[in-house]
Design a protein around this motif. Structure first.
Motif, PDB file in Angstrom:
ATOM      1  N   CYS A  26      -0.384 -44.584  12.166  1.00  0.00           N
ATOM      2  CA  CYS A  26      -0.108 -43.363  12.837  1.00  0.00           C
ATOM      3  C   CYS A  26      -0.982 -42.260  12.101  1.00  0.00           C
ATOM      4  CB  CYS A  26       1.038 -42.397  11.636  1.00  0.00           C
ATOM      5  SG  CYS A  26       2.720 -43.160  12.539  1.00  0.00           S
ATOM      6  N   LYS A  53       3.991 -42.840  22.245  1.00  0.00           N
ATOM      7  CA  LYS A  53       4.842 -42.784  23.225  1.00  0.00           C
ATOM      8  C   LYS A  53       5.109 -41.044  23.586  1.00  0.00           C
ATOM      9  CE  LYS A  53       6.708 -45.428  19.818  1.00  0.00           C
ATOM     10  NZ  LYS A  53       7.829 -45.742  18.138  1.00  0.00           N
ATOM     11  N   GLN A  59       6.917 -33.555  23.289  1.00  0.00           N
ATOM     12  CA  GLN A  59       7.872 -32.541  22.632  1.00  0.00           C
ATOM     13  C   GLN A  59       8.368 -31.949  23.467  1.00  0.00           C
ATOM     14  OE1 GLN A  59       8.252 -32.550  18.223  1.00  0.00           O
ATOM     15  NE2 GLN A  59       6.521 -35.136  18.067  1.00  0.00           N
ATOM     16  N   TRP A  90       9.469 -46.725  27.164  1.00  0.00           N
ATOM     17  CA  TRP A  90      10.361 -47.269  26.594  1.00  0.00           C
ATOM     18  C   TRP A  90      11.560 -46.311  26.640  1.00  0.00           C
ATOM     19  CZ3 TRP A  90      10.736 -46.805  20.473  1.00  0.00           C
ATOM     20  CH2 TRP A  90      10.981 -47.704  19.482  1.00  0.00           C
ATOM     21  N   GLN A 216       7.103 -59.369  19.568  1.00  0.00           N
ATOM     22  CA  GLN A 216       7.057 -58.152  18.667  1.00  0.00           C
ATOM     23  C   GLN A 216       7.140 -58.737  16.803  1.00  0.00           C
ATOM     24  OE1 GLN A 216       9.862 -54.776  19.002  1.00  0.00           O
ATOM     25  NE2 GLN A 216      10.078 -54.997  20.413  1.00  0.00           N
ATOM     26  N   GLU A 249       4.321 -56.869  16.329  1.00  0.00           N
ATOM     27  CA  GLU A 249       4.402 -55.515  15.125  1.00  0.00           C
ATOM     28  C   GLU A 249       5.535 -56.959  14.391  1.00  0.00           C
ATOM     29  OE1 GLU A 249       7.713 -53.064  16.934  1.00  0.00           O
ATOM     30  OE2 GLU A 249       6.555 -53.055  19.127  1.00  0.00           O
ATOM     31  N   TRP A 291       3.075 -54.827  11.510  1.00  0.00           N
ATOM     32  CA  TRP A 291       3.433 -53.496  11.353  1.00  0.00           C
ATOM     33  C   TRP A 291       3.648 -52.026  10.854  1.00  0.00           C
ATOM     34  CZ3 TRP A 291       3.903 -51.170  15.994  1.00  0.00           C
ATOM     35  CH2 TRP A 291       4.891 -50.203  16.882  1.00  0.00           C
TER      36      TRP A 291
HETATM   37  O1  G3I Z   1       6.847 -36.812  12.738  1.00  0.00           O
HETATM   38  C1  G3I Z   1       6.489 -36.664  13.148  1.00  0.00           C
HETATM   39  C2  G3I Z   1       6.899 -34.893  13.084  1.00  0.00           C
HETATM   40  O2  G3I Z   1       6.311 -34.552  13.733  1.00  0.00           O
HETATM   41  C3  G3I Z   1       8.809 -34.928  14.070  1.00  0.00           C
HETATM   42  O3  G3I Z   1       9.159 -33.529  14.570  1.00  0.00           O
HETATM   43  C4  G3I Z   1       9.861 -35.515  14.596  1.00  0.00           C
HETATM   44  C5  G3I Z   1      10.805 -34.917  15.859  1.00  0.00           C
HETATM   45  O4  G3I Z   1      11.662 -35.938  15.632  1.00  0.00           O
HETATM   46  O5  G3I Z   1       9.051 -37.153  14.675  1.00  0.00           O
HETATM   47  C6  G3I Z   1       8.024 -37.326  13.510  1.00  0.00           C
HETATM   48  O6  G3I Z   1       7.852 -38.686  13.515  1.00  0.00           O
HETATM   49  C7  G3I Z   1       9.134 -39.617  13.533  1.00  0.00           C
HETATM   50  C8  G3I Z   1       7.684 -40.942  13.574  1.00  0.00           C
HETATM   51  O7  G3I Z   1       8.573 -42.176  13.803  1.00  0.00           O
HETATM   52  C9  G3I Z   1       6.807 -40.694  12.428  1.00  0.00           C
HETATM   53  O8  G3I Z   1       6.375 -41.596  12.129  1.00  0.00           O
HETATM   54  C10 G3I Z   1       9.972 -39.683  14.492  1.00  0.00           C
HETATM   55  O9  G3I Z   1      11.054 -39.201  14.226  1.00  0.00           O
HETATM   56  C11 G3I Z   1      10.540 -41.353  13.908  1.00  0.00           C
HETATM   57  O10 G3I Z   1      11.526 -41.300  15.386  1.00  0.00           O
HETATM   58  C12 G3I Z   1       9.548 -42.424  14.468  1.00  0.00           C
HETATM   59  O11 G3I Z   1      10.402 -43.535  14.295  1.00  0.00           O
HETATM   60  C13 G3I Z   1       9.530 -44.773  15.124  1.00  0.00           C
HETATM   61  C14 G3I Z   1      10.292 -45.659  15.832  1.00  0.00           C
HETATM   62  O12 G3I Z   1       9.510 -46.783  16.759  1.00  0.00           O
HETATM   63  C15 G3I Z   1      10.611 -44.517  17.028  1.00  0.00           C
HETATM   64  O13 G3I Z   1       9.721 -44.512  17.757  1.00  0.00           O
HETATM   65  C16 G3I Z   1       9.092 -45.422  14.019  1.00  0.00           C
HETATM   66  O14 G3I Z   1       7.879 -44.917  13.066  1.00  0.00           O
HETATM   67  C17 G3I Z   1       8.102 -47.096  14.128  1.00  0.00           C
HETATM   68  O15 G3I Z   1       8.121 -47.189  13.713  1.00  0.00           O
HETATM   69  C18 G3I Z   1       9.356 -47.158  15.261  1.00  0.00           C
HETATM   70  O16 G3I Z   1       8.806 -48.550  15.780  1.00  0.00           O
HETATM   71  C19 G3I Z   1       9.561 -49.187  16.306  1.00  0.00           C
HETATM   72  C20 G3I Z   1       8.044 -49.555  17.754  1.00  0.00           C
HETATM   73  O17 G3I Z   1       7.988 -48.704  18.115  1.00  0.00           O
HETATM   74  C21 G3I Z   1       9.064 -50.514  18.693  1.00  0.00           C
HETATM   75  N1  G3I Z   1       9.375 -52.032  17.951  1.00  0.00           N
HETATM   76  C22 G3I Z   1      10.682 -51.384  17.143  1.00  0.00           C
HETATM   77  C23 G3I Z   1       9.732 -50.665  15.972  1.00  0.00           C
HETATM   78  C24 G3I Z   1       9.877 -50.004  15.066  1.00  0.00           C
HETATM   79  O18 G3I Z   1      12.097 -49.627  15.090  1.00  0.00           O
END
Ligand code: G3I
Length: 341
Positions: A26, A53, A59, A90, A216, A249, A291
Motif C-alpha cells: 500500500c 480495488k 468509496q 472481486w 494466491q 499472494e 503478500w
Molecule cells: O486504510 C483504509 C482507510 O483509509 C479507509 O477509510 C477504511 C475504510 O474501510 O479502510 C482502510 O483500508 C483497509 C485496507 O485493508 C488497508 O490496507 C480496509 O478497511 C480493509 O478492508 C483492507 O483489507 C484488505 C482486504 O484484502 C480487503 O480488501 C487487506 O489489507 C488485504 O490484505 C486483503 O487481501 C486479500 C486479497 O485482496 C485477496 N486474497 C485474500 C487477501 C487476504 O484477505
C-alpha cells in the motif's frame, strides 16, 4: 532510483530464471524508509494490496478517487518495477452503495469501473487480476462458480465480459484469473482444482483472453504437504492449456507451529522451499509475489491469530526488515535452474 537486480537479492535470483519476484504493498508502506529500501532492493514487481480495488477507488459513488492508485503507478514506473493490478472485479471489493443496486445499475457501474480503470493505466501495467476468486464449490453450482453479484447480474458470462473488455482496453497487460485454495490438500481443494480446469477449458473454447492463472498461495505450515501429486498434475494440465502461472499472494501461516521462534522460522522456510520447488518445476511461472514483505504488516495477525497470541512470522523479513530463513529458502528456490521436462 531502482538500481536493478543486485547480486544477493530475490529479484536477481529470480532474474536468473527469467522470473519476477515481488510483494503486495500500500502507499502507506512507502512512508517507511527501511521497508521501501527493501522493496527496491528485493523486488522487480509490486502488487496493489488494496488501493486499486473497486471499493477503495469508489468509496464515494460517482466520484472515483484514483489518487492512491496513481501513487502506486508512479512509484512502480519511477523505480522500473512491474506493476500487478489487484483486482478489477472481486465480490469482496464491491462499493457498499452498489451491493444492493438493481442488476442493470450494477452491471453499468461494474463495467464503467473496469473500463475507466484499465484505460487510465493502459500500457503501464505488467498484469491485472481481472477477476478474483470466481469459484466456490460449496455454493453447489455444477460449474463451481461462486454466487456473487457479478454472477447474478451478468450471468456466468461475466468472466468472459471482464476479460474481453480489459483486453480491448489494454492489449499489453497480462490478464490473470486469480484464485485461492488451489494449493490445499483437502477433497474440496481437489474439487476446486477440477472445477478450475473445467472453467479454463470453457473460457478458452469461447476465446476468453485469459493468459495466466493466478495462484494466491496462502499456505499453512505443518498443513501444506512437502510433495503434492494432485497439485503437480493440476499444474501440468494448466501448462498443457498454454496458460502461464503467477504466484500472487504467497505467505505461510505459522499458527500451527510451536512458539519457539527458531523452530517456527525453520518450518516456515521449509514450507516455502518445498512449495516453490514444486510449482516452479511444473508450471510456466511469470512472477512469484508474497503478500507483504515484513512480518509486522501481515494480514494474518487479524485473519489467523496464533492460539498463544504470539505475532505471526509468515513472511521473508522480520519486523526490523532483517532477512529470515524463509528469505534464503525462497532465494534458493528462485535461483535453481529447472530443466523443463
Ligand atoms: O486504510 C483504509 C482507510 O483509509 C479507509 O477509510 C477504511 C475504510 O474501510 O479502510 C482502510 O483500508 C483497509 C485496507 O485493508 C488497508 O490496507 C480496509 O478497511 C480493509 O478492508 C483492507 O483489507 C484488505 C482486504 O484484502 C480487503 O480488501 C487487506 O489489507 C488485504 O490484505 C486483503 O487481501 C486479500 C486479497 O485482496 C485477496 N486474497 C485474500 C487477501 C487476504 O484477505
Amino acid at each position: 532510483m531502482h538500481h536493478g537486480p543486485r547480486k544477493s537479492s530475490l529479484s536477481s535470483a529470480a532474474a536468473q530464471n527469467g522470473l519476477l519476484f515481488g510483494t503486495a504493498l500500500c502507499t502507506s508502506h512507502l512512508l517507511s524508509q527501511p521497508l521501501t529500501r527493501a522493496i527496491l532492493r528485493e523486488c522487480s514487481i509490486v502488487t496493489s494490496e488494496y488501493e486499486m480495488k473497486w471499493d477503495a477507488i469508489c468509496q464515494v459513488p460517482e466520484l472515483p478517487d484514483y489518487a492512491s492508485a496513481d501513487g502506486l503507478v508512479s512509484f512502480a514506473s519511477d523505480n522500473s518495477l512491474a506493476l500487478h493490478g489487484h483486482t478489477l472485479w472481486w465480490h469482496e471489493a464491491i462499493p457498499s452503495a452498489l451491493r444492493n443496486a438493481a442488476d442493470n445499475r450494477f452491471r453499468e457501474a461494474a463495467l464503467e469501473h473496469l473500463r475507466a480503470t484499465v484505460t487510465r493505466y493502459a500500457g503501464q501495467m505488467h498484469s491485472w487480476d481481472v477477476v478474483n476468486e470466481p469459484l466456490e464449490p460449496a455454493h453447489g453450482r455444477g460449474n463451481g462458480l461462486r454466487e456473487t453479484r457479478f454472477a447474478a447480474a451478468f450471468g456466468p458470462d461475466y468472466i468472459e465480459t471482464a476479460f474481453r473488455e480489459a483486453a480491448s482496453l489494454d492489449p499489453r497487460a497480462v490478464l490473470v484469473l486469480n484464485e485461492m485454495g488451489l494449493e490445499y490438500t483437502s477433497p474440496a481443494a481437489e474439487q476446486k482444482r477440477r472445477q478450475m480446469l473445467a472453467l479454463l477449458e470453457r473460457e478458452k473454447a469461447r476465446g476468453t483472453p485469459i493468459a495466466c492463472l493466478g495462484i494466491q498461495s496462502h499456505l499453512t505450515a505443518l498443513e501444506q504437504p512437502r510433495d503434492h501429486q494432485e497439485l503437480r498434475a493440476f499444474l501440468r494440465e494448466v501448462r498443457a492449456m498454454g496458460l502461464s502461472v503467477m504466484i500472487t499472494e504467497m505467505d505461510v501461516s505459522d499458527h500451527l507451529c510451536p512458539r519457539d521462534r527458531k523452530q517456527r522460522d525453520t518450518i516456515v522456510a521449509e514450507t516455502y522451499r518445498a512449495y516453490l520447488d514444486l510449482v516452479l518445476d511444473e508450471a510456466e511461472v511469470l512472477a512469484v509475489s508474497t503478500w507483504g514483505l515484513s512480518d509486522d504488516r501481515t494480514w494474518l495477525n487479524g485473519f489467523r491469530p496464533r492460539p498463544d497470541g504470539a505475532p505471526q512470522r509468515p513472511l521473508l523479513f522480520d519486523g526490523a526488515i532483517r532477512r529470515k530463513p524463509a528469505w534464503h529458502a525462497v532465494k534458493d528456490a528462485l535461483a535453481t535452474n529447472r530443466t523443463v521436462t
